[in-house]
Design a protein around this motif. Structure first.
Motif, PDB file in Angstrom:
ATOM      1  N   GLY A  96       0.811  -1.165   0.143  1.00 53.49           N
ATOM      2  CA  GLY A  96       0.126   0.022  -0.073  1.00 53.49           C
ATOM      3  C   GLY A  96       0.601   1.276   0.027  1.00 53.49           C
ATOM      4  O   GLY A  96       0.197   2.437  -0.056  1.00 53.49           O
ATOM      5  N   ASP A  97       2.267   1.026  -0.144  1.00 52.65           N
ATOM      6  CA  ASP A  97       3.042   2.212  -0.050  1.00 52.65           C
ATOM      7  C   ASP A  97       2.989   2.950  -1.997  1.00 52.65           C
ATOM      8  O   ASP A  97       3.769   2.029  -2.439  1.00 52.65           O
ATOM      9  N   ALA A  98       2.477   3.818  -1.783  1.00 49.90           N
ATOM     10  CA  ALA A  98       2.477   4.541  -3.193  1.00 49.90           C
ATOM     11  C   ALA A  98       3.749   4.868  -3.872  1.00 49.90           C
ATOM     12  O   ALA A  98       3.762   5.154  -5.106  1.00 49.90           O
ATOM     13  N   SER A  99       4.712   4.779  -3.115  1.00 52.47           N
ATOM     14  CA  SER A  99       5.975   5.164  -3.953  1.00 52.47           C
ATOM     15  C   SER A  99       6.584   3.762  -4.290  1.00 52.47           C
ATOM     16  O   SER A  99       7.620   4.187  -5.225  1.00 52.47           O
ATOM     17  N   GLN A 100       5.999   2.781  -4.190  1.00 51.97           N
ATOM     18  CA  GLN A 100       6.514   1.427  -4.911  1.00 51.97           C
ATOM     19  C   GLN A 100       5.640   0.991  -6.077  1.00 51.97           C
ATOM     20  O   GLN A 100       4.589   0.834  -5.514  1.00 51.97           O
ATOM     21  N   TYR A 101       6.111   0.861  -7.224  1.00 51.62           N
ATOM     22  CA  TYR A 101       5.299   0.380  -8.278  1.00 51.62           C
ATOM     23  C   TYR A 101       6.218   0.095  -9.479  1.00 51.62           C
ATOM     24  O   TYR A 101       7.237   0.166  -9.409  1.00 51.62           O
ATOM     25  N   VAL A 102       5.419  -0.495 -10.384  1.00 57.39           N
ATOM     26  CA  VAL A 102       6.217  -0.708 -11.588  1.00 57.39           C
ATOM     27  C   VAL A 102       5.566   0.088 -12.819  1.00 57.39           C
ATOM     28  O   VAL A 102       4.340   0.030 -13.095  1.00 57.39           O
ATOM     29  N   ASP A 103       6.492   0.742 -13.743  1.00 59.60           N
ATOM     30  CA  ASP A 103       6.065   1.460 -14.751  1.00 59.60           C
ATOM     31  C   ASP A 103       6.243   0.499 -16.000  1.00 59.60           C
ATOM     32  O   ASP A 103       7.358   0.276 -16.189  1.00 59.60           O
ATOM     33  N   THR A 104       5.057   0.352 -16.673  1.00 55.66           N
ATOM     34  CA  THR A 104       5.295  -0.478 -17.760  1.00 55.66           C
ATOM     35  C   THR A 104       5.769   0.272 -19.024  1.00 55.66           C
ATOM     36  O   THR A 104       6.170  -0.314 -20.076  1.00 55.66           O
ATOM     37  N   GLY A 105       5.594   1.508 -19.171  1.00 58.43           N
ATOM     38  CA  GLY A 105       5.857   2.366 -20.407  1.00 58.43           C
ATOM     39  C   GLY A 105       4.597   2.189 -21.275  1.00 58.43           C
ATOM     40  O   GLY A 105       4.931   2.632 -22.561  1.00 58.43           O
ATOM     41  N   VAL A 106       3.767   1.685 -21.070  1.00 54.63           N
ATOM     42  CA  VAL A 106       2.540   1.433 -22.029  1.00 54.63           C
ATOM     43  C   VAL A 106       1.388   2.260 -21.951  1.00 54.63           C
ATOM     44  O   VAL A 106       1.044   2.541 -20.786  1.00 54.63           O
ATOM     45  N   ILE A 107       0.880   2.924 -22.905  1.00 54.80           N
ATOM     46  CA  ILE A 107      -0.004   3.795 -22.703  1.00 54.80           C
ATOM     47  C   ILE A 107      -1.321   3.166 -23.441  1.00 54.80           C
ATOM     48  O   ILE A 107      -1.445   2.665 -24.660  1.00 54.80           O
ATOM     49  N   THR A 108      -2.370   3.062 -22.656  1.00 57.89           N
ATOM     50  CA  THR A 108      -3.686   2.403 -23.237  1.00 57.89           C
ATOM     51  C   THR A 108      -4.661   3.409 -24.023  1.00 57.89           C
ATOM     52  O   THR A 108      -5.399   4.249 -23.385  1.00 57.89           O
ATOM     53  N   GLU A 109      -4.481   3.344 -25.413  1.00 54.49           N
ATOM     54  CA  GLU A 109      -5.091   3.922 -26.175  1.00 54.49           C
ATOM     55  C   GLU A 109      -6.655   3.826 -26.773  1.00 54.49           C
ATOM     56  O   GLU A 109      -7.229   4.596 -26.988  1.00 54.49           O
ATOM     57  N   SER A 110      -6.752   2.287 -26.772  1.00 55.35           N
ATOM     58  CA  SER A 110      -8.206   2.022 -27.374  1.00 55.35           C
ATOM     59  C   SER A 110      -8.166   0.654 -26.763  1.00 55.35           C
ATOM     60  O   SER A 110      -8.363   0.455 -25.550  1.00 55.35           O
ATOM     61  N   SER A 111      -8.536  -0.420 -27.559  1.00 53.05           N
ATOM     62  CA  SER A 111      -8.800  -1.726 -27.219  1.00 53.05           C
ATOM     63  C   SER A 111      -7.780  -2.276 -26.419  1.00 53.05           C
ATOM     64  O   SER A 111      -6.482  -2.141 -26.811  1.00 53.05           O
ATOM     65  N   PHE A 112      -8.046  -3.163 -25.475  1.00 58.44           N
ATOM     66  CA  PHE A 112      -6.854  -3.749 -24.764  1.00 58.44           C
ATOM     67  C   PHE A 112      -7.640  -4.996 -23.758  1.00 58.44           C
ATOM     68  O   PHE A 112      -8.699  -5.356 -23.811  1.00 58.44           O
ATOM     69  N   THR A 113      -6.745  -5.994 -23.650  1.00 59.35           N
ATOM     70  CA  THR A 113      -6.814  -7.015 -22.631  1.00 59.35           C
ATOM     71  C   THR A 113      -5.648  -6.913 -21.592  1.00 59.35           C
ATOM     72  O   THR A 113      -4.351  -6.786 -21.934  1.00 59.35           O
ATOM     73  N   ILE A 114      -6.056  -7.036 -20.286  1.00 58.73           N
ATOM     74  CA  ILE A 114      -5.143  -7.174 -19.287  1.00 58.73           C
ATOM     75  C   ILE A 114      -5.302  -8.197 -18.351  1.00 58.73           C
ATOM     76  O   ILE A 114      -6.567  -8.585 -18.111  1.00 58.73           O
ATOM     77  N   ILE A 115      -4.318  -9.094 -18.307  1.00 69.24           N
ATOM     78  CA  ILE A 115      -4.339 -10.332 -17.499  1.00 69.24           C
ATOM     79  C   ILE A 115      -3.661  -9.985 -16.080  1.00 69.24           C
ATOM     80  O   ILE A 115      -2.407  -9.479 -16.378  1.00 69.24           O
ATOM     81  N   GLY A 116      -4.250 -10.463 -15.164  1.00 70.93           N
ATOM     82  CA  GLY A 116      -3.255 -10.389 -13.981  1.00 70.93           C
ATOM     83  C   GLY A 116      -3.522 -11.556 -12.860  1.00 70.93           C
ATOM     84  O   GLY A 116      -4.566 -12.170 -12.898  1.00 70.93           O
TER      85      GLY A 116
END
Length: 256
Positions: free
Chosen positions: A70-90
């Motif tokens: 829950g620490d907002a300073s820790q994350y991963v930047d994918t470098g991807v911008i979601t512009e339109s259609s997409f699928t995200i699996i997690g």
């Protein structure tokens, strides 16, 4: 490495779970992170896109992936911008109820638009845990006003401490958002009106939080994340779910 017209296969070593296994990937993949331990500043992309993720705030992958608190300073930047259609699996394991957003691009306080992007988040209704997906849609009467188009699956919730496999999808041509949990027979899809349109984020997809919203920082583990630039069919999604389950089982991660 073997390539085919339909998908790519990576090398296999059935005795070492830290090495890639045979996992078919549908074309259009933008990243696939297996969250395996490696150098501290980067997250290896095992897809053909070779889109290395940036580990921010000192977080690093361990035996069961990335552990967020829950620490907002820790994350991963994918470098991807979601512009339109997409699928995200997690594949994620929330630690608590209201565990936040594991993967998303949603900007509630965007300086240009009120709401943009997409996300899946762990929340609750009363005492019932609820997994919800959302995208932002422009409003025809006020271009600068956007609404949340949210969906959840009736009767489907989550348990803190348990692994969960999900997919969030959107198809711009059919105006359809779909949320799938655990298997492709458990899903809900809804269309939005033709007068509305998806509002792409101007920020990268982040893992562990959403841009500009520290309050939604994720509290839990993330063992797998992948994204495509299209809405995969349910048949293709079933193939991906099966491959992910097999991959993670070799690492001791059993998805209900």
């Amino acid at each position: 490495m073997l390539k085919t017209a339909a998908f790519q296969l990576t090398g296999v070593n059935v005795t070492n779970p830290e090495l890639p296994i045979l996992t078919p990937l549908i074309p259009g993949v933008q990243y696939r992170y297996r969250m395996l331990p490696q150098e501290s500043s980067a997250l290896e992309d095992s897809s053909p896109a070779q889109n290395t993720g940036s580990l921010i705030g000192g977080i690093s992958a361990g035996e069961f992936g990335l552990a967020f608190t829950g620490d907002a300073s820790q994350y991963v930047d994918t470098g991807v911008i979601t512009e339109s259609s997409f699928t995200i699996i997690g594949v994620v394991r929330p630690n608590t109820i209201n565990a936040g957003v594991p993967i998303g691009t949603f900007e509630v306080d965007s300086p240009i638009n009120y709401r943009v992007g997409n996300n899946v988040w762990f929340t609750s209704t009363g005492e019932t845990p609820l997994l919800t997906s959302a995208i932002a849609l422009s409003q025809p009467d006020n271009p600068s006003s956007h609404r949340n188009f949210t969906i959840s699956i009736p009767g489907v919730s989550y348990s803190p401490g348990s692994w969960l496999l999900f997919a969030q999808q959107y198809d711009s041509s059919s105006r359809t958002q779909r949320l799938v949990v655990s298997n492709v027979s458990s899903f809900r899809s809804e269309q939005h009106p033709t007068s509305e349109s998806f509002v792409s984020s101007e920020k990268h997809t982040l893992i562990g939080r959403v841009p500009d919203r520290a309050g939604f920082a994720f509290n839990g583990d993330i063992a797998y994340a992948a994204q495509w630039d299209s809405m995969l069919s349910l048949d293709d999604l079933a193939q991906q779910f099966s491959a992910v389950r097999s991959d993670l089982a070799r690492r001791g991660i059993n998805i209900p």
